[in-house]
Design an enzyme around this catalytic site. Structure first.
Site, PDB file in Angstrom:
ATOM      1  N   LEU A 137       0.824  -1.243   0.123  1.00 51.84           N
ATOM      2  CA  LEU A 137      -0.089  -0.048  -0.127  1.00 51.84           C
ATOM      3  C   LEU A 137       0.786   1.177  -0.010  1.00 51.84           C
ATOM      4  CD1 LEU A 137      -2.621  -0.817   2.648  1.00 51.84           C
ATOM      5  CD2 LEU A 137      -2.943  -0.946   0.132  1.00 51.84           C
ATOM      6  N   ASP A 138       0.388   2.175  -0.643  1.00 51.56           N
ATOM      7  CA  ASP A 138       1.387   3.502  -0.531  1.00 51.56           C
ATOM      8  C   ASP A 138       1.349   4.012   0.693  1.00 51.56           C
ATOM      9  OD1 ASP A 138       1.423   3.286  -3.507  1.00 51.56           O
ATOM     10  OD2 ASP A 138      -0.343   4.818  -3.671  1.00 51.56           O
ATOM     11  N   LYS A 139       2.512   4.934   1.192  1.00 54.24           N
ATOM     12  CA  LYS A 139       2.822   5.276   2.214  1.00 54.24           C
ATOM     13  C   LYS A 139       1.531   6.032   3.108  1.00 54.24           C
ATOM     14  CE  LYS A 139       5.333   9.022   4.730  1.00 54.24           C
ATOM     15  NZ  LYS A 139       6.036  10.300   4.589  1.00 54.24           N
ATOM     16  N   ARG A 236      -5.260   5.688  -7.533  1.00 55.02           N
ATOM     17  CA  ARG A 236      -5.200   7.370  -7.861  1.00 55.02           C
ATOM     18  C   ARG A 236      -5.181   7.937  -9.286  1.00 55.02           C
ATOM     19  NH1 ARG A 236      -0.182   7.537  -3.918  1.00 55.02           N
ATOM     20  NH2 ARG A 236      -0.355   9.924  -4.423  1.00 55.02           N
TER      21      ARG A 236
END
Length: 318
Positions: A137-139, A236
């Protein structure tokens, strides 16, 4: 310990008509040109889906894909960082990742990551590829992740990801009022001018995102999303491609939009949301040992709940 390097690049105008090895060395300065030449010769690099030679020239807008394995010289340190465990057995760990936690050590993030935490709580996980990390998962994306604790689990989960049998569902708040759900099927690759960004590109890797409406507000929409593929920044990029970027997204978010006549409290809730409003809500997989289908779901984090409460509050006042 080996590391798999996976990257896609769109050749920018400045590197058009260059040799492939030279262009890739410019795009991946952290790797030597001799290493890159070795990858190309071994077939680990393709241009528009075709294996080529180091001396072959690339053209502007070509997509160069890299899938190479390298031996990592770095030893990651164990760190006593708390992990929110949702489920655990001898083969898998399912956890609820908070915002701000980087999953894997990389340039600029050598410590304080999920991997550093896992090595503290589960020292034996160091024996597995990438310390058991099979997806990321992105930060600043919150929610459910699965980590392998055994080689059997690692192999099984990687296969489930490749065959698209592992279910991942997300919730997000986007800017703009959607009229209905749908599906985005747009290939993706690295942005030609900005290496930290991804972009929709005709020669990129396939990417499929399904979405449906949960609730509409005056200037925003609460949606549920399901991934068929797991490209970097996929949700996104796909939502931005539809002109409905995620609230708070620092990379793809675009211009801030407030509901008409919003109170200062509502305006501050939207303006003050400084990460992408994205949460990995549900995870479904086949257990690698028992073969049983298992599923987990976690509540939205406090910041997203507050954002939604403020949007609903404004809706009730107008």
């Amino acid at each position: 310990m080996s590391e798999v390097i996976e990257a896609d690049f769109i050749i920018p105008l400045s590197l058009g008509e260059q040799r492939l090895d030279r262009a890739l060395a410019e795009l991946m300065p952290e790797h030597s040109r001799s290493r890159i030449q070795g990858w190309i010769k071994s077939g680990a690099v393709s241009v528009n889906g075709q294996v080529v030679r180091p001396r072959d020239k690339v053209a502007t807008d070509d997509v160069v894909s890299v899938h190479a394995e390298v031996e990592s010289q770095e030893r990651w340190e164990a760190e006593d960082i708390a992990i929110d465990i949702v489920y655990e057995d001898d083969h898998i760990i399912v956890l609820n990742k908070p915002a701000g936690l980087v999953v894997h050590p990389a340039a600029g993030h050598g410590s304080g990551t999920l991997v550093n935490a896992l090595l503290h709580h589960y020292p034996d996980i160091a024996k597995l590829p990438r310390a058991g990390i099979v997806h990321r998962l992105d930060k600043d994306t919150t929610g459910l992740m699965v980590v392998a604790k055994s080689l059997v689990a690692h192999t099984s989960i990687v296969e489930q990801l490749q065959t698209r049998t592992m279910g991942r569902e997300y919730e997000a708040v986007v800017t703009g009022v959607m009229t209905g759900g749908g599906c985005v099927e747009q290939p993706m690759a690295r942005h030609p001018q900005n290496r930290i960004k991804m972009a929709v590109h005709p020669f990129g890797k396939p990417a499929v995102t399904h979405y449906r409406l949960i609730e509409r507000f005056d200037a925003h929409t609460h949606i549920r999303l399901k991934l068929e593929t797991g490209r970097t920044h996929q949700i996104r990029v796909h939502m931005t491609h539809l002109h409905y970027p995620l609230v708070g997204d620092p990379v793809y978010g675009g211009r801030l939009r407030l509901p008409a006549g919003a109170s200062e409290e509502v305006a501050e809730a939207v303006r003050g949301f400084k990460r992408q409003a994205l949460h990995a809500k549900k995870l479904t997989l086949i257990h690698p040992e028992s073969g049983e289908e298992m599923s987990w779901e976690v509540e939205l984090p406090e910041d997203m709940l507050h954002l939604l409460a403020m949007l609903k509050h404004h809706q009730s006042e107008v």
